[in-house]
Design a protein around this motif. Structure first.
Motif, short mmCIF file in Angstrom:
data_model
loop_
_atom_site.label_atom_id
_atom_site.label_comp_id
_atom_site.label_asym_id
_atom_site.label_seq_id
_atom_site.Cartn_x
_atom_site.Cartn_y
_atom_site.Cartn_z
N LYS A 1 0.67 -1.20 -0.08
CA LYS A 1 0.11 0.09 -0.06
C LYS A 1 0.97 1.41 0.07
N ALA A 2 1.99 1.21 0.82
CA ALA A 2 2.99 2.25 0.60
C ALA A 2 3.69 2.65 -0.60
N ARG A 3 3.63 1.43 -1.44
CA ARG A 3 4.20 1.70 -2.65
C ARG A 3 3.03 1.91 -3.73
N GLY A 4 1.66 2.52 -3.19
CA GLY A 4 0.68 2.94 -4.00
C GLY A 4 -0.09 1.83 -4.64
N LEU A 5 0.16 0.63 -4.35
CA LEU A 5 -0.70 -0.58 -4.94
C LEU A 5 -2.10 -0.66 -4.09
N ALA A 6 -3.04 -1.13 -5.12
CA ALA A 6 -4.32 -1.29 -4.54
C ALA A 6 -4.49 -2.76 -3.97
N VAL A 7 -4.45 -2.90 -2.50
CA VAL A 7 -4.22 -4.35 -2.06
C VAL A 7 -5.48 -4.66 -1.42
N ASP A 8 -6.05 -5.81 -1.49
CA ASP A 8 -7.20 -6.19 -0.53
C ASP A 8 -6.87 -7.54 0.07
N ALA A 9 -7.55 -7.84 0.96
CA ALA A 9 -7.51 -9.21 1.60
C ALA A 9 -8.86 -10.02 1.79
N PHE A 10 -8.83 -11.22 1.63
CA PHE A 10 -10.14 -12.02 1.89
C PHE A 10 -9.75 -13.28 2.57
N LYS A 11 -10.34 -13.66 3.59
CA LYS A 11 -10.08 -15.01 4.27
C LYS A 11 -11.35 -15.81 4.45
N PRO A 12 -11.62 -16.68 3.40
CA PRO A 12 -13.02 -17.20 3.11
C PRO A 12 -13.73 -17.64 4.55
N ARG B 1 -14.15 -16.26 -5.36
CA ARG B 1 -14.39 -15.76 -6.99
C ARG B 1 -14.92 -14.55 -6.83
N ALA B 2 -15.98 -14.18 -5.93
CA ALA B 2 -16.59 -13.04 -5.90
C ALA B 2 -15.60 -11.83 -5.50
N ALA B 3 -14.57 -12.14 -4.43
CA ALA B 3 -13.74 -11.25 -3.81
C ALA B 3 -12.78 -10.89 -4.95
N LEU B 4 -12.20 -11.96 -5.66
CA LEU B 4 -11.27 -11.95 -6.60
C LEU B 4 -11.70 -10.93 -7.77
N HIS C 1 -8.72 -4.44 -7.69
CA HIS C 1 -7.46 -4.19 -6.91
C HIS C 1 -6.35 -4.63 -7.70
N ASP C 2 -5.03 -4.31 -7.39
CA ASP C 2 -3.83 -4.80 -8.18
C ASP C 2 -3.52 -6.08 -7.59
N LEU C 3 -3.73 -6.44 -5.99
CA LEU C 3 -3.49 -7.67 -5.53
C LEU C 3 -4.26 -8.07 -4.57
N MET C 4 -4.85 -9.02 -4.70
CA MET C 4 -5.72 -9.72 -3.40
C MET C 4 -4.97 -10.69 -2.84
N LEU C 5 -4.82 -10.64 -1.39
CA LEU C 5 -4.21 -11.72 -0.71
C LEU C 5 -5.39 -12.61 -0.19
N VAL C 6 -5.47 -13.85 -0.58
CA VAL C 6 -6.67 -14.91 0.21
C VAL C 6 -5.81 -15.57 1.29
N GLU C 7 -6.16 -15.72 2.49
CA GLU C 7 -5.49 -16.43 3.36
C GLU C 7 -6.55 -17.56 3.86
N GLY C 8 -5.79 -18.89 3.55
CA GLY C 8 -6.26 -19.91 4.11
C GLY C 8 -6.63 -20.22 5.61
N ALA C 9 -7.04 -21.24 6.20
CA ALA C 9 -7.11 -21.37 7.47
C ALA C 9 -6.26 -22.93 7.96
N GLY C 10 -5.24 -22.66 8.64
CA GLY C 10 -4.53 -23.63 9.12
C GLY C 10 -3.58 -23.86 8.04
N GLY C 11 -2.96 -25.17 7.93
CA GLY C 11 -1.99 -25.42 6.94
C GLY C 11 -2.25 -26.08 5.67
N VAL C 12 -1.60 -26.27 4.70
CA VAL C 12 -1.88 -26.59 3.38
C VAL C 12 -2.96 -27.59 3.29
N MET C 13 -2.95 -28.71 4.11
CA MET C 13 -3.89 -29.80 4.13
C MET C 13 -5.00 -29.90 5.13
N SER C 14 -4.94 -28.68 6.02
CA SER C 14 -5.88 -28.65 6.87
C SER C 14 -7.60 -28.48 6.44
#
Ligand SMILES: Nc1ncnc2c1ncn2[C@@H]1O[C@H](COP(=O)(O)OP(=O)(O)OP(=O)(O)O)[C@@H](O)[C@H]1O
Ligand SMILES: C[C@H](N)[C@H](N)CCCCCC(=O)O
Ligand SMILES: [Mg+2]
Length: 220
Positions: free
Chosen positions: A27-38, A101-104, A108-121
């Motif tokens: 964001k400090a570099r001027g990018l439009a960033v967003d986040a989603f944790k389903p 997909r609705a969030a994506l 935005h320039d970049l959307m960060l989608v955070e999972g829950a737990g680990g890769v195979m949680s």
């Protein structure tokens, strides 16, 4: 690359911590960033301040964004499917995919989608974070700890991700408490993983994520 799936080699590993720092730097570099944790579990509506969506919303500079960031919020600090069941809900992968997909589709320039737990949680009774990653076909930012044992966990996560065709944009080793030397551990991992750059997040409230941001921004 307009989106990244922030995956971890486990829970409580540093996914949100790294995501928040990355959001602030981009964001400090001027990018439009967003986040989603389903879906978030361990979410206390009576005290949401330390929750993942609250931390992500604060990093975005938009505390009111919490419900948009995580529309599915459950109290029990267990796997999301179990936490949902305790509240009478049944999670379905197709619903989580639709939400992502609705969030994506947002602007935005970049959307960060955070999972829950680990890769195979588990996320649902029959799907893991890996199933969501493969279905969304997003590049992965893999967050690892630096504890003794992390090398096996990272290499195992990479095998699982690559077996489903996922690409890994970067690995971030987030320094764990009471762990061996961070640089030595990252170097030891690098001897076995030469394809993907490994960035370090030393144990601190704020760390210099500029190299990581520059690497990821190249793909935008
Ligand atoms: N490099 C670091 N420096 C300082 N604190 C850290 C670091 N990495 C992780 N932490 C802290 O460790 C705790 C767990 O980190 P975090 O909440 O990011 O984990 P997570 O992988 O997002 O967990 P979950 O699976 O619940 O989403 C948090 O209190 C976080 O601030
Ligand atoms: C409550 C915790 N912080 C996470 N939100 C959920 C972690 C689920 C881990 C399931 C597992 O892999 O055993
Ligand atoms: Mg988190």
């Amino acid at each position: 690359m307009s989106a990244l799936f922030v995956a971890g080699t486990g829970t409580d590993i540093g996914k949100t911590h790294v995501a928040c720092t990355l959001i602030r730097v981009l964001k400090a570099r001027g990018l439009a960033v967003d986040a989603f944790k389903p879906v978030v579990s361990g979410f206390d509506p009576a005290d949401p301040s330390s929750s993942d969506p609250a931390r992500l919303a604060n990093a975005l500079g938009d505390p009111a964004a919490l419900p948009r960031i995580s529309p599915r919020r459950y109290l029990a600090p267990v796997a999301p499917n179990l936490a949902a069941r305790l509240e009478g809900d049944t999670l379905a992968l197709e619903d989580l995919v639709a939400d992502c997909r609705a969030a994506l589709a947002g602007d935005h320039d970049l959307m960060l989608v955070e999972g829950a737990g680990g890769v195979m949680s588990p996320l649902t009774d029959d799907a893991t974070n890996l199933d969501l990653i493969a279905t969304l076909d997003l590049p992965v930012l893999l967050i690892a700890g630096s504890y003794l044992g992390t090398i096996s966990h990272v290499l195992t996560a990479l095998v699982a991700l690559r077996a489903r065709g996922a690409t890994i944009a970067a690995i971030v080793m987030s320094e764990s408490l009471d762990a061996p030397d961070l640089v030595q551990t990252a170097d030891a991992l690098g001897a076995f993983e030469r394809e993907t750059p490994i960035f370090l997040a030393p144990r601190a409230e704020h760390w210099d994520a500029s190299a990581l941001a520059e690497h990821l921004a190249k793909g935008l």
